[in-house]
Motif scaffolding. Structure first.
Motif, PDB file in Angstrom:
ATOM      1  N   GLY A   1      -0.123  10.436  -9.229  1.00 12.01           N
ATOM      2  CA  GLY A   1       0.260  11.344  -8.159  1.00 12.01           C
ATOM      3  C   GLY A   1       1.288  10.749  -7.223  1.00 12.01           C
ATOM      4  N   LEU A   2       2.008   9.736  -7.689  1.00 16.19           N
ATOM      5  CA  LEU A   2       3.063   9.122  -6.888  1.00 16.19           C
ATOM      6  C   LEU A   2       4.309  10.008  -6.870  1.00 16.19           C
TER       7      LEU A   2
ATOM      8  N   PRO B   1      -3.961  -0.466   7.343  1.00 17.64           N
ATOM      9  CA  PRO B   1      -3.111  -1.494   7.955  1.00 17.64           C
ATOM     10  C   PRO B   1      -1.991  -1.944   7.022  1.00 17.64           C
ATOM     11  N   GLY B   2      -0.752  -1.898   7.515  1.00 20.86           N
ATOM     12  CA  GLY B   2       0.389  -2.372   6.751  1.00 20.86           C
ATOM     13  C   GLY B   2       0.881  -1.442   5.669  1.00 20.86           C
ATOM     14  N   ALA B   3       0.383  -0.223   5.613  1.00 23.74           N
ATOM     15  CA  ALA B   3       0.766   0.697   4.543  1.00 23.74           C
ATOM     16  C   ALA B   3       2.169   1.247   4.756  1.00 23.74           C
ATOM     17  N   LEU B   4       2.854   1.567   3.662  1.00 22.19           N
ATOM     18  CA  LEU B   4       4.151   2.229   3.739  1.00 22.19           C
ATOM     19  C   LEU B   4       3.965   3.659   4.235  1.00 22.19           C
ATOM     20  N   PRO B   5       4.923   4.196   4.978  1.00 24.72           N
ATOM     21  CA  PRO B   5       4.819   5.588   5.431  1.00 24.72           C
ATOM     22  C   PRO B   5       5.001   6.547   4.268  1.00 24.72           C
TER      23      PRO B   5
ATOM     24  N   ALA C   1       0.632  15.152   3.887  1.00 25.02           N
ATOM     25  CA  ALA C   1      -0.606  15.868   4.187  1.00 25.02           C
ATOM     26  C   ALA C   1      -1.791  15.378   3.368  1.00 25.02           C
ATOM     27  N   ASP C   2      -1.561  14.478   2.402  1.00 26.50           N
ATOM     28  CA  ASP C   2      -2.647  14.056   1.516  1.00 26.50           C
ATOM     29  C   ASP C   2      -3.483  12.914   2.069  1.00 26.50           C
ATOM     30  N   GLY C   3      -2.961  12.158   3.029  1.00 18.61           N
ATOM     31  CA  GLY C   3      -3.762  11.126   3.680  1.00 18.61           C
ATOM     32  C   GLY C   3      -4.318  10.072   2.740  1.00 18.61           C
ATOM     33  N   THR C   4      -3.539   9.715   1.719  1.00 15.38           N
ATOM     34  CA  THR C   4      -4.029   8.821   0.676  1.00 15.38           C
ATOM     35  C   THR C   4      -2.994   7.759   0.349  1.00 15.38           C
ATOM     36  N   TRP C   5      -3.482   6.552   0.096  1.00 12.07           N
ATOM     37  CA  TRP C   5      -2.617   5.447  -0.313  1.00 12.07           C
ATOM     38  C   TRP C   5      -3.225   4.754  -1.523  1.00 12.07           C
ATOM     39  N   ILE C   6      -2.387   4.043  -2.273  1.00 10.74           N
ATOM     40  CA  ILE C   6      -2.842   3.293  -3.438  1.00 10.74           C
ATOM     41  C   ILE C   6      -2.200   1.918  -3.434  1.00 10.74           C
ATOM     42  N   ALA C   7      -2.946   0.904  -3.854  1.00  7.69           N
ATOM     43  CA  ALA C   7      -2.408  -0.446  -3.931  1.00  7.69           C
ATOM     44  C   ALA C   7      -1.358  -0.538  -5.027  1.00  7.69           C
ATOM     45  N   GLU C   8      -0.284  -1.243  -4.735  1.00 11.35           N
ATOM     46  CA  GLU C   8       0.787  -1.416  -5.726  1.00 11.35           C
ATOM     47  C   GLU C   8       0.250  -2.043  -7.006  1.00 11.35           C
ATOM     48  N   ARG C   9      -0.670  -2.983  -6.877  1.00  8.51           N
ATOM     49  CA  ARG C   9      -1.251  -3.624  -8.066  1.00  8.51           C
ATOM     50  C   ARG C   9      -1.931  -2.595  -8.963  1.00  8.51           C
ATOM     51  N   ALA C  10      -2.665  -1.677  -8.369  1.00  6.97           N
ATOM     52  CA  ALA C  10      -3.366  -0.658  -9.150  1.00  6.97           C
ATOM     53  C   ALA C  10      -2.383   0.273  -9.840  1.00  6.97           C
ATOM     54  N   ALA C  11      -1.354   0.687  -9.113  1.00  3.78           N
ATOM     55  CA  ALA C  11      -0.351   1.585  -9.692  1.00  3.78           C
ATOM     56  C   ALA C  11       0.428   0.883 -10.803  1.00  3.78           C
ATOM     57  N   ALA C  12       0.773  -0.382 -10.590  1.00  3.13           N
ATOM     58  CA  ALA C  12       1.565  -1.117 -11.570  1.00  3.13           C
ATOM     59  C   ALA C  12       0.811  -1.273 -12.891  1.00  3.13           C
ATOM     60  N   ALA C  13      -0.510  -1.472 -12.837  1.00  2.00           N
ATOM     61  CA  ALA C  13      -1.287  -1.610 -14.072  1.00  2.00           C
ATOM     62  C   ALA C  13      -1.223  -0.341 -14.914  1.00  2.00           C
TER      63      ALA C  13
ATOM     64  N   LEU D   1       0.875  -1.172   0.000  1.00  2.00           N
ATOM     65  CA  LEU D   1       0.000   0.000   0.000  1.00  2.00           C
ATOM     66  C   LEU D   1       0.911   1.221   0.000  1.00  2.00           C
ATOM     67  N   LEU D   2       0.954   1.914  -1.136  1.00  2.00           N
ATOM     68  CA  LEU D   2       1.931   2.972  -1.380  1.00  2.00           C
ATOM     69  C   LEU D   2       1.355   4.351  -1.048  1.00  2.00           C
ATOM     70  N   PRO D   3       2.160   5.218  -0.452  1.00  2.00           N
ATOM     71  CA  PRO D   3       1.686   6.581  -0.209  1.00  2.00           C
ATOM     72  C   PRO D   3       1.444   7.304  -1.518  1.00  2.00           C
ATOM     73  N   LEU D   4       0.307   7.958  -1.611  1.00  2.00           N
ATOM     74  CA  LEU D   4      -0.065   8.708  -2.810  1.00  2.00           C
ATOM     75  C   LEU D   4      -0.024  10.181  -2.447  1.00  2.00           C
ATOM     76  N   GLY D   5       0.834  10.939  -3.135  1.00  2.00           N
ATOM     77  CA  GLY D   5       1.024  12.336  -2.757  1.00  2.00           C
ATOM     78  C   GLY D   5       1.992  12.447  -1.597  1.00  2.00           C
ATOM     79  N   GLY D   6       1.801  13.448  -0.749  1.00  2.00           N
ATOM     80  CA  GLY D   6       2.690  13.697   0.377  1.00  2.00           C
ATOM     81  C   GLY D   6       2.037  13.371   1.710  1.00  2.00           C
TER      82      GLY D   6
END
Length: 235
Positions: A126-127, A84-88, A33-45, A26-31
């Protein structure tokens, strides 16, 4: 628990674990202050689709935290509780293997591929990508055509409650999803929303709008975390 119920419950638990593992990191999306994460599978596609036209055929693709800023305690704290388990929050590193022909110098193809990946990571998702590490693993006899990218499997669910309705109404939200449990998880002063975004919207922009809409709609103006589990292309 009855004997008849046990296999069904075990199958459900196994399916839930498999769905969670399929998301990847679970990858941080933005910085921070953005409070957002994205699944690696979704980003990789999205990145694999962007690689089409670069003259390279992607093999293994991995997105993880970058070593570019590895000083102790350098990672900023997120403004909201992460999934849960997300990267910082922090810069990321893309590692990819690729095959190509020898018709062009390898470094030219590598540069084109790197540019395509960086552009898609920023403009479509937005990575915050600090490094792209590429490795040539094969030579092709012919110039490659567009590679097929598997469509995202979206475990959609109907909007329920004030938070879910507010999130689902944001432009660019394809569907609420339920991979980590319910689409909307509420706690003391906090809401986590899980969703899929439409591919013609930048994922980070959609997530920011969802955070604002949910915080405004829910009584008490809670903090909001968004997890993007899929990016769905039209057609």
């Amino acid at each position: 628990m009855t004997t008849a119920d046990s296999p069904h419950r075990a199958d459900g638990w196994t399916a839930a674990v498999r769905q969670r593992l399929d998301l990847g990191r679970l990858l941080p999306l933005g910085g921070p202050a953005d409070g957002t994460w994205i699944a690696e599978r979704a980003a990789a596609a999205v990145l694999r689709e962007a690689a089409n036209g670069s003259g390279a055929v992607l093999g293994r693709l991995r997105i993880a935290g970058s070593d570019a800023d590895s000083t102790p305690d350098s990672a900023p704290e997120p403004v909201v509780p992460p999934p849960p388990g997300a990267l910082p929050p922090g810069p990321l590193r893309i590692e990819a293997d690729f095959a190509t022909t020898a018709q062009r110098p390898l470094h030219v193809t590598a540069d084109a591929l790197r540019s395509a990946l960086l552009t898609a990571a920023s403009a479509r998702l937005g990575l915050d990508v600090a490094e792209v590490d590429l490795r040539v693993t094969g030579l092709l006899d012919e110039e490659p055509g567009p590679a097929a990218v598997p469509r995202a499997e979206v475990h959609g669910t109907e909007a329920d409650g004030v938070a879910g309705t507010a999130a689902a109404g944001v432009p660019g939200v394809f569907s609420l999803t339920r991979v980590l449990g319910s689409a909307v998880h509420t706690g003391a002063g906090h809401v986590r929303v899980e969703l899929a975004t439409a591919g013609d919207h930048r994922a980070l922009d959609v997530a920011r709008a969802v955070r604002e809409a949910v915080a405004y709609a829910v009584e008490g103006r809670p903090s909001v975390t968004v997890l993007v589990t899929a990016v769905v292309e039209h057609g």
